[in-house]
Write a protein that holds these residues in place. Sequence first.
Motif, PDB file in Angstrom:
ATOM      1  N   LEU A  87       0.812  -1.211   0.000  1.00 54.91           N
ATOM      2  CA  LEU A  87       0.000   0.000   0.000  1.00 54.91           C
ATOM      3  C   LEU A  87       0.849   1.267   0.000  1.00 54.91           C
ATOM      4  O   LEU A  87       0.406   2.321  -0.458  1.00 54.91           O
ATOM      5  N   GLU A  88       2.081   1.150   0.510  1.00 49.87           N
ATOM      6  CA  GLU A  88       2.989   2.292   0.573  1.00 49.87           C
ATOM      7  C   GLU A  88       3.893   2.385  -0.647  1.00 49.87           C
ATOM      8  O   GLU A  88       4.936   3.050  -0.598  1.00 49.87           O
ATOM      9  N   ALA A  89       3.522   1.707  -1.748  1.00 45.09           N
ATOM     10  CA  ALA A  89       4.323   1.798  -2.972  1.00 45.09           C
ATOM     11  C   ALA A  89       4.510   3.268  -3.357  1.00 45.09           C
ATOM     12  O   ALA A  89       5.578   3.675  -3.830  1.00 45.09           O
ATOM     13  N   GLU A  90       3.476   4.059  -3.150  1.00 46.98           N
ATOM     14  CA  GLU A  90       3.598   5.521  -3.219  1.00 46.98           C
ATOM     15  C   GLU A  90       3.519   6.022  -1.788  1.00 46.98           C
ATOM     16  O   GLU A  90       2.507   5.835  -1.121  1.00 46.98           O
ATOM     17  N   PRO A  91       4.579   6.633  -1.262  1.00 44.07           N
ATOM     18  CA  PRO A  91       4.613   6.998   0.161  1.00 44.07           C
ATOM     19  C   PRO A  91       3.439   7.871   0.574  1.00 44.07           C
ATOM     20  O   PRO A  91       2.969   8.733  -0.176  1.00 44.07           O
ATOM     21  N   SER A  92       2.956   7.648   1.781  1.00 46.36           N
ATOM     22  CA  SER A  92       1.874   8.460   2.333  1.00 46.36           C
ATOM     23  C   SER A  92       2.297   9.924   2.401  1.00 46.36           C
ATOM     24  O   SER A  92       3.474  10.242   2.632  1.00 46.36           O
ATOM     25  N   ALA A  93       1.328  10.797   2.214  1.00 48.27           N
ATOM     26  CA  ALA A  93       1.615  12.234   2.213  1.00 48.27           C
ATOM     27  C   ALA A  93       1.858  12.749   3.630  1.00 48.27           C
ATOM     28  O   ALA A  93       1.294  12.239   4.598  1.00 48.27           O
ATOM     29  N   LEU A  94       2.692  13.764   3.729  1.00 50.06           N
ATOM     30  CA  LEU A  94       2.830  14.497   4.979  1.00 50.06           C
ATOM     31  C   LEU A  94       1.555  15.296   5.224  1.00 50.06           C
ATOM     32  O   LEU A  94       0.896  15.756   4.283  1.00 50.06           O
ATOM     33  N   PHE A  95       1.207  15.474   6.483  1.00 47.85           N
ATOM     34  CA  PHE A  95       0.085  16.344   6.801  1.00 47.85           C
ATOM     35  C   PHE A  95       0.434  17.790   6.455  1.00 47.85           C
ATOM     36  O   PHE A  95       1.610  18.175   6.389  1.00 47.85           O
ATOM     37  N   ARG A  96      -0.608  18.588   6.257  1.00 44.93           N
ATOM     38  CA  ARG A  96      -0.420  19.988   5.889  1.00 44.93           C
ATOM     39  C   ARG A  96       0.428  20.719   6.924  1.00 44.93           C
ATOM     40  O   ARG A  96       0.179  20.623   8.118  1.00 44.93           O
ATOM     41  N   GLY A  97       1.426  21.394   6.452  1.00 43.44           N
ATOM     42  CA  GLY A  97       2.267  22.209   7.316  1.00 43.44           C
ATOM     43  C   GLY A  97       3.453  21.488   7.907  1.00 43.44           C
ATOM     44  O   GLY A  97       4.322  22.131   8.523  1.00 43.44           O
ATOM     45  N   VAL A  98       3.528  20.162   7.734  1.00 43.71           N
ATOM     46  CA  VAL A  98       4.612  19.405   8.382  1.00 43.71           C
ATOM     47  C   VAL A  98       5.966  19.735   7.760  1.00 43.71           C
ATOM     48  O   VAL A  98       6.941  20.011   8.477  1.00 43.71           O
ATOM     49  N   ALA A  99       6.076  19.681   6.432  1.00 41.71           N
ATOM     50  CA  ALA A  99       7.368  19.917   5.789  1.00 41.71           C
ATOM     51  C   ALA A  99       7.898  21.299   6.135  1.00 41.71           C
ATOM     52  O   ALA A  99       9.068  21.458   6.513  1.00 41.71           O
ATOM     53  N   GLU A 100       7.027  22.298   6.029  1.00 45.84           N
ATOM     54  CA  GLU A 100       7.451  23.664   6.312  1.00 45.84           C
ATOM     55  C   GLU A 100       7.764  23.848   7.801  1.00 45.84           C
ATOM     56  O   GLU A 100       8.731  24.520   8.175  1.00 45.84           O
ATOM     57  N   GLY A 101       6.936  23.224   8.643  1.00 41.81           N
ATOM     58  CA  GLY A 101       7.130  23.360  10.078  1.00 41.81           C
ATOM     59  C   GLY A 101       8.435  22.744  10.538  1.00 41.81           C
ATOM     60  O   GLY A 101       9.194  23.362  11.310  1.00 41.81           O
ATOM     61  N   LEU A 102       8.734  21.526  10.088  1.00 45.18           N
ATOM     62  CA  LEU A 102       9.971  20.874  10.494  1.00 45.18           C
ATOM     63  C   LEU A 102      11.184  21.656  10.004  1.00 45.18           C
ATOM     64  O   LEU A 102      12.182  21.799  10.727  1.00 45.18           O
ATOM     65  N   ALA A 103      11.119  22.152   8.772  1.00 43.84           N
ATOM     66  CA  ALA A 103      12.233  22.937   8.245  1.00 43.84           C
ATOM     67  C   ALA A 103      12.455  24.197   9.088  1.00 43.84           C
ATOM     68  O   ALA A 103      13.601  24.584   9.367  1.00 43.84           O
ATOM     69  N   SER A 104      11.376  24.821   9.496  1.00 43.57           N
ATOM     70  CA  SER A 104      11.486  26.021  10.324  1.00 43.57           C
ATOM     71  C   SER A 104      12.054  25.698  11.698  1.00 43.57           C
ATOM     72  O   SER A 104      12.894  26.437  12.229  1.00 43.57           O
ATOM     73  N   PHE A 105      11.596  24.587  12.288  1.00 43.04           N
ATOM     74  CA  PHE A 105      12.133  24.193  13.601  1.00 43.04           C
ATOM     75  C   PHE A 105      13.640  23.968  13.521  1.00 43.04           C
ATOM     76  O   PHE A 105      14.388  24.386  14.403  1.00 43.04           O
ATOM     77  N   ARG A 106      14.083  23.306  12.459  1.00 44.38           N
ATOM     78  CA  ARG A 106      15.517  23.077  12.289  1.00 44.38           C
ATOM     79  C   ARG A 106      16.264  24.403  12.164  1.00 44.38           C
ATOM     80  O   ARG A 106      17.329  24.590  12.765  1.00 44.38           O
ATOM     81  N   ALA A 107      15.699  25.322  11.380  1.00 43.00           N
ATOM     82  CA  ALA A 107      16.347  26.619  11.179  1.00 43.00           C
ATOM     83  C   ALA A 107      16.424  27.413  12.486  1.00 43.00           C
ATOM     84  O   ALA A 107      17.371  28.183  12.698  1.00 43.00           O
TER      85      ALA A 107
END
Length: 236
Positions: A87-107
Amino acid sequence: MRDCPELGYQLLIFDWDGTLVDSIGRIVMAMHLAADACELPRCTDEQVRGIIGLGLPEAIRSLYPHLDDVDLAKRLRQSYSDNYLMLEAEPSALFRGVAEGLASFRAQGYRLAVATGKGRHGLQRVLADRGWLDYFDYSRCADETASKPDPLMLHEILAQSGVAANRALMVGDSSFDLLMAQRAGMDCVAVGYGAQPLQALRKCQPTLAIECFTELHAWLDGRASNQSVGVVLHDR
């Protein structure tokens, strides 16, 4: 090593499924397909959602407490894993705001960690799919330590990072995440868009309860600002 924020938390620890990644529906379907393959009765969607966050052996024992056949239990675990991978042949999507949020936390200098009910192989696979193998500073998986809600995986992350429990924050979508954090002496955030509804998670008395990942960033920024002028926030 990135510099840590001068105020507030230094380490943000995230559950994976249902907190960062919208994979709950696939987990439920994989368990149903595994039950069919092993000629076991399907549990309800709600029952399967209720065990998400546990390690796979613990999850199956919870769903099928009278399953005494060791070989059948092993087949069920393997079938679940095989079906989830399909079922994960196409990876599950990140929830809205996760990619941007994690990048900001790292920064901003936060250290980031994952504490998950996945096995190590599964976590490494999904991190590799996203090019995130080096994205998180620390991670612990259920097959290399005690399953949630035992706090051992958090104790191990704290020991590895050198961060005190009161400078770390656990973010998760299940009661297992919240209870684990509390037993580790750690603040916790309940997210209401994953496996378990926010109404149920509030019974665990999280430090903060949110309906969208983007709310976490605003809260952390506000918390740091208020601490800088000596104001204490109470969000329960």
